[in-house]
Design a protein around this motif. Structure first.
Motif, PDB file in Angstrom:
ATOM      1  N   SER A 158      -3.833  -7.186  -1.773  1.00 39.38           N
ATOM      2  CA  SER A 158      -2.503  -7.795  -1.951  1.00 39.38           C
ATOM      3  C   SER A 158      -2.367  -8.414  -3.339  1.00 39.38           C
ATOM      4  N   ALA A 159      -3.397  -9.143  -3.758  1.00 41.42           N
ATOM      5  CA  ALA A 159      -3.339  -9.788  -5.079  1.00 41.42           C
ATOM      6  C   ALA A 159      -3.260  -8.730  -6.177  1.00 41.42           C
ATOM      7  N   ALA A 160      -3.959  -7.612  -5.986  1.00 37.61           N
ATOM      8  CA  ALA A 160      -3.919  -6.546  -6.996  1.00 37.61           C
ATOM      9  C   ALA A 160      -2.520  -5.934  -7.085  1.00 37.61           C
ATOM     10  N   ILE A 161      -1.854  -5.784  -5.952  1.00 42.89           N
ATOM     11  CA  ILE A 161      -0.487  -5.256  -5.965  1.00 42.89           C
ATOM     12  C   ILE A 161       0.424  -6.199  -6.763  1.00 42.89           C
ATOM     13  N   ALA A 164       2.951   4.200   0.728  1.00 36.88           N
ATOM     14  CA  ALA A 164       4.288   4.715   0.421  1.00 36.88           C
ATOM     15  C   ALA A 164       5.280   3.565   0.278  1.00 36.88           C
ATOM     16  N   ALA A 165       5.124   2.533   1.099  1.00 34.69           N
ATOM     17  CA  ALA A 165       6.022   1.377   1.004  1.00 34.69           C
ATOM     18  C   ALA A 165       5.861   0.658  -0.335  1.00 34.69           C
ATOM     19  N   ILE A 166       4.646   0.573  -0.820  1.00 33.10           N
ATOM     20  CA  ILE A 166       4.405  -0.060  -2.129  1.00 33.10           C
ATOM     21  C   ILE A 166       5.130   0.732  -3.224  1.00 33.10           C
ATOM     22  N   LEU A 167       5.102   2.062  -3.098  1.00 32.14           N
ATOM     23  CA  LEU A 167       5.771   2.902  -4.098  1.00 32.14           C
ATOM     24  C   LEU A 167       7.291   2.825  -3.964  1.00 32.14           C
ATOM     25  N   VAL A 168       7.770   2.757  -2.729  1.00 36.27           N
ATOM     26  CA  VAL A 168       9.204   2.558  -2.497  1.00 36.27           C
ATOM     27  C   VAL A 168       9.633   1.232  -3.134  1.00 36.27           C
ATOM     28  N   ALA A 169       8.804   0.216  -2.986  1.00 35.90           N
ATOM     29  CA  ALA A 169       9.096  -1.083  -3.600  1.00 35.90           C
ATOM     30  C   ALA A 169       9.118  -0.968  -5.126  1.00 35.90           C
TER      31      ALA A 169
END
Lengths: 368, 368
Positions: free
Chosen positions: A143-146, B144-149
């Motif tokens: 999470s922190a990396a994101i 995929a959600a991280i990329l959508v974000a």
């Protein structure tokens, strides 16, 4: 730029001058990134009590080979408007964008090693454990990396906007910049949708490679720099074609290194692409070229959830024996030759054309 | 704006006119978001063969209450330059930024429900399973959600840049926009560093609430709009103070709903903040106000990795019995009153001051 008038690419003197120019440009890029992040950005981390990640973010962002920044700056130099510290700063912002992409990719791919060190999410997980904080350190690290990646993405754009290039240059850059960032995310999405259980088809893999890696590494940075310098359509077309060829060759080299690369040089584990059953050009080539029995062994291997050292060795043998490794080398050579011819026929400042050719050589003959 | 001259906040006619204005503004915001994403952005998803997520992204981004966009537009209207479709489009870009934040937060918090529906990462995971793709659908959904974000974050900024407001207005907006985005990520980082095993201290929680949620929801959007309209220092100061007060009150209400909210109205599971041992103002207040025996029970509860329905009921009882619920209501009331006095003394167009007061009421007396 500091390069002297054109000499043939094979010339010894030109090579030394290029190496000197490249080293100085890389140093300047790293200095700009370091300064921007240190002076302008890390104060924003203070409220989180996050001094360790601040240093980590500076080190990681300025720890690359600056390939994208150098291409962006070469794109600028194609405009014939000369060296510019502002343009160099704008080009250097590509390192922050790349840091964003790497940190996020490593979370998604669960990669352990990057740039010869522990991946950022694992370093953040270790920090969490050291601090004795509650909850899962692994989950915290991801999470922190994101979030660290988010900051890189925002800071990259801020660095470009505040680089000092003119408003008109920025106006020409933004549409391309936005497209590049969307293309990057969409390419990664396409990659995620790849079916890991099946050996990929060559056409599909080349398409993803072109959009995700090639464009992002060579073509788009070049075009971004060239757009800032207001290059004409002819130059833009040339750089697009050169960028596509060398971007593909870069990716082919990357895929060869992902199977055969020496981990002490690549900074990644040898055979990682096999272990992770990645959809790469080299795997797809092998599937196309191998004898039926070898192809069946490769496809069977690809259905295993876990691939051990023996599996990696098997894949390496199949890829070599069927000629896929050789074919990939040949495809790289073809693309390099295409780029050479384009540059020879182009009306560019000779020193810039020379630097573009030498960058193409570096990208396609690298060992890491 | 369409509001008629000022009437006392308690006036029936003003209330109806405000409700009408708000509904029209929200509709316009949603239309702008829908149009921008549909026409300008989703074509970029095509290469990934991702038609489902394109529709999902449009629906999700235009499915909110548009609080941040309305505040941004009210900030603009404080400049006295009148209604503007360009400014409204710029304000509406806040919905895309918010979609980015929500999608990413839900991955990190592993939240199941958002806006009354399955969270985006779970919908993407379900899509992956439906397609019969290989690998973990859960892991795919998160990545995929991280990329959508990421796409939402990039598109938000593009929508602001291409909104049609003047270059000068944008130049005033960017530094604030960058700060807001950094603040958002850093606030989330600080939240991650919170020790889930310990009941949090009130001061620390209020500080995070102010920076992460309050600023981002009320103050920064207002300031962004006001900066675009070139408001003077007096107005900026007033909006900053109003925004801080109402942002805090908004968060206090959110924290009350996180413990006591009706899931059929909030769109989230009742008691989620307890179940996830979140560091919220209401929990911190209870820890401060409860009798020693109740405080010990609360702190003990907080050391449990899993909190069941009985645990949620225990926490709710402690929070109510010690007066923390009441105290939080009082703190909300104090901040609302402070905002009312600020607006009464301000030299704003009466209809705008009235709308700001009614938005404050909505934010602090909402049920979801």
């Amino acid at each position: 730029m500091a390069l002297r008038p054109h000499e043939p690419a094979a010339g010894g003197g030109g090579s030394a001058r290029f190496a000197d120019w490249l080293a100085r440009t890389q140093d300047s890029v790293r200095d700009h990134v370091d300064e921007f992040v240190r002076v302008r950005c890390t104060a924003e981390l203070d409220p989180a009590g996050f001094s360790v990640p601040a240093q980590l973010m500076i080190d990681f962002a300025s720890g690359g080979k600056c390939v994208r920044s150098v291409f962006a700056y070469l794109g600028w130099l194609c405009g014939g408007v000369g060296e510019s510290e502002s343009a160099l700063r704008a080009a250097a912002s590509a390192e922050l964008l790349h840091a964003f992409a790497l940190v996020q990719d490593d979370v998604m791919d669960q990669s352990a090693v990057r740039r010869g060190r522990q991946a950022v999410h694992l370093r953040l997980a270790a920090w969490h454990a050291d601090q004795g904080l509650s909850g899962s350190s692994a989950r915290f690290g991801e999470s922190a990396a994101i979030l660290v990646a988010d900051l890189y993405l925002v800071w990259a754009e801020r660095m470009l906007r505040e680089s000092g290039v003119t408003a008109a240059a920025l106006d020409r850059a933004w549409p391309r910049y936005d497209s590049m960032r969307s293309e990057l995310a969409v390419g990664q999405l396409a990659d995620l949708c790849n079916d890991a259980n099946r050996v990929p088809a060559l056409g599909a893999v080349m398409d993803i490679a072109r959009r995700k890696s090639g464009n992002y590494t060579v073509r788009r940075p070049l075009e971004l720099g060239a757009a800032m310098a207001d290059c004409d359509e002819t130059v833009m077309g040339l750089l697009g074609e050169y960028g596509e060829a060398i971007g593909e060759a870069f990716q082919l080299r990357d895929d060869l290194l992902g199977v055969f690369g020496d981990s002490s040089i690549t900074g990644k584990t040898t055979g990682d692409d096999v272990r992770e059953r990645k959809a790469t050009t080299v795997i797809a080539l092998a599937d196309q070229l191998a004898e039926p029995s070898d192809r069946a062994r490769l496809r069977d291997l690809w259905t295993h959830e876990v691939i051990d050292e023996r599996g990696v060795a098997l894949a390496q043998a199949v890829i070599t024996d069927c000629g896929a490794r050789q074919r990939a080398e040949q495809m790289i050579g073809d693309r390099l030759e295409h780029a050479r011819r384009l540059l020879a026929a182009a009306e560019l400042e000779p020193s810039v054309a020379d630097a573009l050719y030498r960058m193409a050589l570096l990208c396609t003959h690298r060992t890491h």
